[in-house]
Scaffold this active site. Sequence first.
Site, PDB file in Angstrom:
ATOM      1  N   ASP A  56       0.993  -1.236  -0.214  1.00 57.86           N
ATOM      2  CA  ASP A  56       0.094  -0.261   0.102  1.00 57.86           C
ATOM      3  C   ASP A  56       1.058   1.250   0.199  1.00 57.86           C
ATOM      4  O   ASP A  56       0.539   2.147   0.842  1.00 57.86           O
ATOM      5  CB  ASP A  56      -0.850  -0.003   1.207  1.00 57.86           C
ATOM      6  CG  ASP A  56      -1.725  -1.080   1.486  1.00 57.86           C
ATOM      7  OD1 ASP A  56      -1.783  -1.988   0.352  1.00 57.86           O
ATOM      8  OD2 ASP A  56      -2.072  -1.661   2.475  1.00 57.86           O
ATOM      9  N   GLU A  91     -11.367  -1.054  -2.697  1.00 58.29           N
ATOM     10  CA  GLU A  91     -10.839  -0.424  -1.650  1.00 58.29           C
ATOM     11  C   GLU A  91      -9.593   0.251  -2.102  1.00 58.29           C
ATOM     12  O   GLU A  91      -9.427   0.640  -3.396  1.00 58.29           O
ATOM     13  CB  GLU A  91     -10.114  -1.706  -0.502  1.00 58.29           C
ATOM     14  CG  GLU A  91      -9.130  -2.494  -1.226  1.00 58.29           C
ATOM     15  CD  GLU A  91      -8.578  -3.535  -0.294  1.00 58.29           C
ATOM     16  OE1 GLU A  91      -9.062  -3.915   0.679  1.00 58.29           O
ATOM     17  OE2 GLU A  91      -7.555  -4.269  -0.898  1.00 58.29           O
TER      18      GLU A  91
END
Length: 312
Positions: free
Chosen positions: A15, A189
């Site tokens: 991420d 997401e």
Amino acid sequence: MLKTYCNPVAPWGNDPWVVRRGGFYYYCYSGPGRTVFVAKLDSLTQLGKAQGVPVYQPPEGRAYSQELWAPELHYLDGRWYVYVAADDGDNVHHRMYCLEGDETDPQKPFTLKSKLADGGDHWAIDGTILQLDGRLYFIWSGWAGYENIAQDIYIAPMSAPYALCGPRVRLSKPEYDWELRGGDPKINEGPAVLQRDGKTFLAYSASGSWSDDYCLGLLTFLGGDPLDPACWKKSDKPFFSKSDRVFGPGHCSFTSSPDGREDWMVYHANPVSGSGWAGRTACIQRVNWSDGQPVLGQPLPFGEEAPAPSGE
């Protein structure tokens, strides 16, 4: 001689969130010891040499003491903020939190400012910021109810960088075949805002994050009220997806080249099929533009040289 780079630019990087300000890149990530780190870099291609400074560690025994996921660093209203998901060790309790930092230096300590929760206090991760027409909006991934069935993308207005001031609205849910792969839960997401020439886009990650099919979708803002789902157009095809040499590309952030002429995406991807969460490496790729729309093409194969960001 033209400077080049090869992916991955770092051998690790879940991420990855990178922001550029004041002539430097700042790489924000979570690491050992339930800690948020911020690294300062001159070059986007040197991400693998990042030496992060610890800027926040929660106290023990709190609702936000464990599993700090996907922190994002933003400079808003003259101050640095970090948005991070955290829980008490039980994923069901993941919520979004705002950390407040210094006015100038994001490598100074941050303190917990607030919890950012909708009226129903639903599960939430991957919070990001949209700035549009002088207003702030919070965008994140959450559950519609209280069971881990699917993750949708939500938006809510903000009265300050640390406060929501209205109900959440769902912008996207997993619905196309390419968003439904990898098993349950179904996933949307990792929202990330991309803006260019007065246009606003929202990239997000879809399909199982543990699978080779993790990919990016794209929402295009059509104008009007960003809290109205009808003002966003969702692409029916993935924006960025796996190739026969790169697997699970997703959860991106956007930044610019040193001279500001180019847009670049930072993302994680796997060089080996089936390696899941453990195999993620940090990669970068230039965002091209065609008729006002962002274009990425296929992921750059690992080890293949490409021109470095303009101005390096």
